[in-house]
Design an enzyme around this catalytic site. Structure first.
Site, mmCIF file in Angstrom:
data_model
loop_
_atom_site.group_PDB
_atom_site.id
_atom_site.type_symbol
_atom_site.label_atom_id
_atom_site.label_comp_id
_atom_site.label_asym_id
_atom_site.label_seq_id
_atom_site.Cartn_x
_atom_site.Cartn_y
_atom_site.Cartn_z
ATOM 1 N N CYS A 138 0.494 -1.217 -0.332
ATOM 2 C CA CYS A 138 -0.257 0.336 -0.147
ATOM 3 C C CYS A 138 0.934 1.267 0.187
ATOM 4 O O CYS A 138 0.915 1.818 -0.296
ATOM 5 C CB CYS A 138 -0.897 0.430 1.390
ATOM 6 S SG CYS A 138 -2.157 1.280 1.135
ATOM 7 N N CYS A 139 1.668 1.131 1.254
ATOM 8 C CA CYS A 139 2.938 2.258 0.788
ATOM 9 C C CYS A 139 3.489 2.690 -0.351
ATOM 10 O O CYS A 139 3.903 3.747 -0.732
ATOM 11 C CB CYS A 139 3.841 2.509 1.853
ATOM 12 S SG CYS A 139 3.538 3.203 3.293
ATOM 13 N N CYS A 221 -1.073 8.531 7.505
ATOM 14 C CA CYS A 221 -2.588 8.095 6.922
ATOM 15 C C CYS A 221 -3.077 7.925 7.976
ATOM 16 O O CYS A 221 -2.939 6.705 8.769
ATOM 17 C CB CYS A 221 -2.396 6.926 5.673
ATOM 18 S SG CYS A 221 -1.689 7.443 4.550
ATOM 19 N N CYS A 224 -3.134 4.250 9.527
ATOM 20 C CA CYS A 224 -1.604 3.448 10.403
ATOM 21 C C CYS A 224 -1.660 4.512 10.688
ATOM 22 O O CYS A 224 -1.011 4.598 11.542
ATOM 23 C CB CYS A 224 -0.667 3.592 9.225
ATOM 24 S SG CYS A 224 -1.502 1.591 7.214
ATOM 25 N N CYS A 247 7.811 4.365 5.919
ATOM 26 C CA CYS A 247 6.655 4.087 4.893
ATOM 27 C C CYS A 247 7.222 3.525 3.678
ATOM 28 O O CYS A 247 6.946 3.238 2.405
ATOM 29 C CB CYS A 247 6.373 5.206 4.449
ATOM 30 S SG CYS A 247 6.967 6.750 4.512
HETATM 31 FE FE1 SF4 Z 1 -1.360 2.710 2.490
HETATM 32 FE FE2 SF4 Z 1 -0.789 3.087 6.005
HETATM 33 FE FE3 SF4 Z 1 0.743 3.550 4.019
HETATM 34 FE FE4 SF4 Z 1 -0.883 4.939 4.177
HETATM 35 S S1 SF4 Z 1 0.436 4.568 5.489
HETATM 36 S S2 SF4 Z 1 0.162 4.503 2.150
HETATM 37 S S3 SF4 Z 1 -2.787 3.629 4.398
HETATM 38 S S4 SF4 Z 1 -0.256 1.084 4.633
#
Ligand code: SF4
Length: 251
Positions: A138-139, A221, A224, A247
């Site tokens: 996701c990151c 975000c 998280c 991240c």
């Molecule tokens: Fe995804 Fe969490 Fe990374 Fe944001 S901090 S990009 S929601 S995994």
């Protein structure tokens, strides 16, 4: 010999190629080495002036909009500077509010960089709540790739990393050549403490994310990020359910 902002910069001609576009990797590496040596004990303002004078238009500030200290620092050293914000689509409204205040009130050019996929498209392709199952992926999609794309326009970028934020950041240099990115990373407030940050904010009335007043020690975000408890380091509330501590933007 080149003199920039009152600094004797030695043998490397750091300013000449800026107008002609991207510098060679060797030139950037030399600039980083020289900057690191010259500026290791310098005040943040001097580091900012050096970066602005050395990299010109090929320089940007990156900001998570937790606060706007580094954006403000560079608005003074390099008016009109680009400030890159990674708009993941999963930020708290309070974070977007800081971004909007910065854009309206500071002499900077805020660039909101979005991922290639919306959150909905990502859910469709990878399944819902990727952040809860595979946060590194996701990151990568929402932060790392967009940053790589944004930095293609620059030879150097500044961050707000500080040594006192967590053990993983304890050795952050003020200037370094990022071998992976092939660019110069500038961390002008690396040596600052939280108290230094608070003093700067108070002195210049810098916008700060309202979530800090609500128990958050570090802000990313919303899926998280949780509030921190007394005695925890400020980043303990990031990806608290995982071993993950970064991240991927700073590795
Ligand atoms: Fe995804 Fe969490 Fe990374 Fe944001 S901090 S990009 S929601 S995994």
């Amino acid at each position: 010999m080149t003199v920039v902002a009152g600094l004797n910069l030695g043998l490397v001609d750091l300013t000449a190629p800026v107008a002609e576009g991207r510098r060679s990797r060797a030139s950037l590496e030399a600039a980083a080495l020289e900057g690191a040596e010259l500026l290791k004990d310098a005040p943040a303002e001097e580091i900012a002036r050096w970066a602005a004078a050395t990299f010109g238009d090929r320089f940007c500030v990156t900001s998570s909009m937790a606060d706007a200290v580094v954006a403000h620092l560079f608005s003074r050293a390099a008016p009109g500077v680009d400030v890159v914000f990674l708009d993941t689509g999963l930020h708290f409204p309070e974070t977007l509010k800081v971004r909007d205040i910065v854009a309206k009130t500071m002499d900077v050019n805020v660039r909101s960089i979005r991922p290639r996929m919306t959150v909905g498209q990502q859910d469709g392709e990878y399944g819902p709540r990727l952040f809860a199952n595979r946060p590194d992926e996701c990151c990568f999609i929402r932060k790392v790739e967009p940053l790589e794309r944004a930095l293609a326009d620059y030879d150097s970028w500044a961050t707000g990393l500080r040594r006192d934020e967590s053990p993983t950041r304890a050795n952050t240099p003020v200037v370094a050549f990022d071998q992976k990115k092939g660019k110069v990373k500038v961390n002008p407030i690396a040596a600052w403490t939280q108290s230094d940050v608070d003093s700067y904010i108070a002195r210049w009335n810098v916008p700060v994310n309202e979530l800090f007043k609500k128990g958050y020690g570090s802000i990313g975000c919303w899926p998280c990020t949780r509030r921190t408890k007394a005695g925890e380091d400020p980043r303990a509330g990031r990806w608290a359910m995982f071993e993950k501590t970064e991240c991927g933007l700073h590795v």
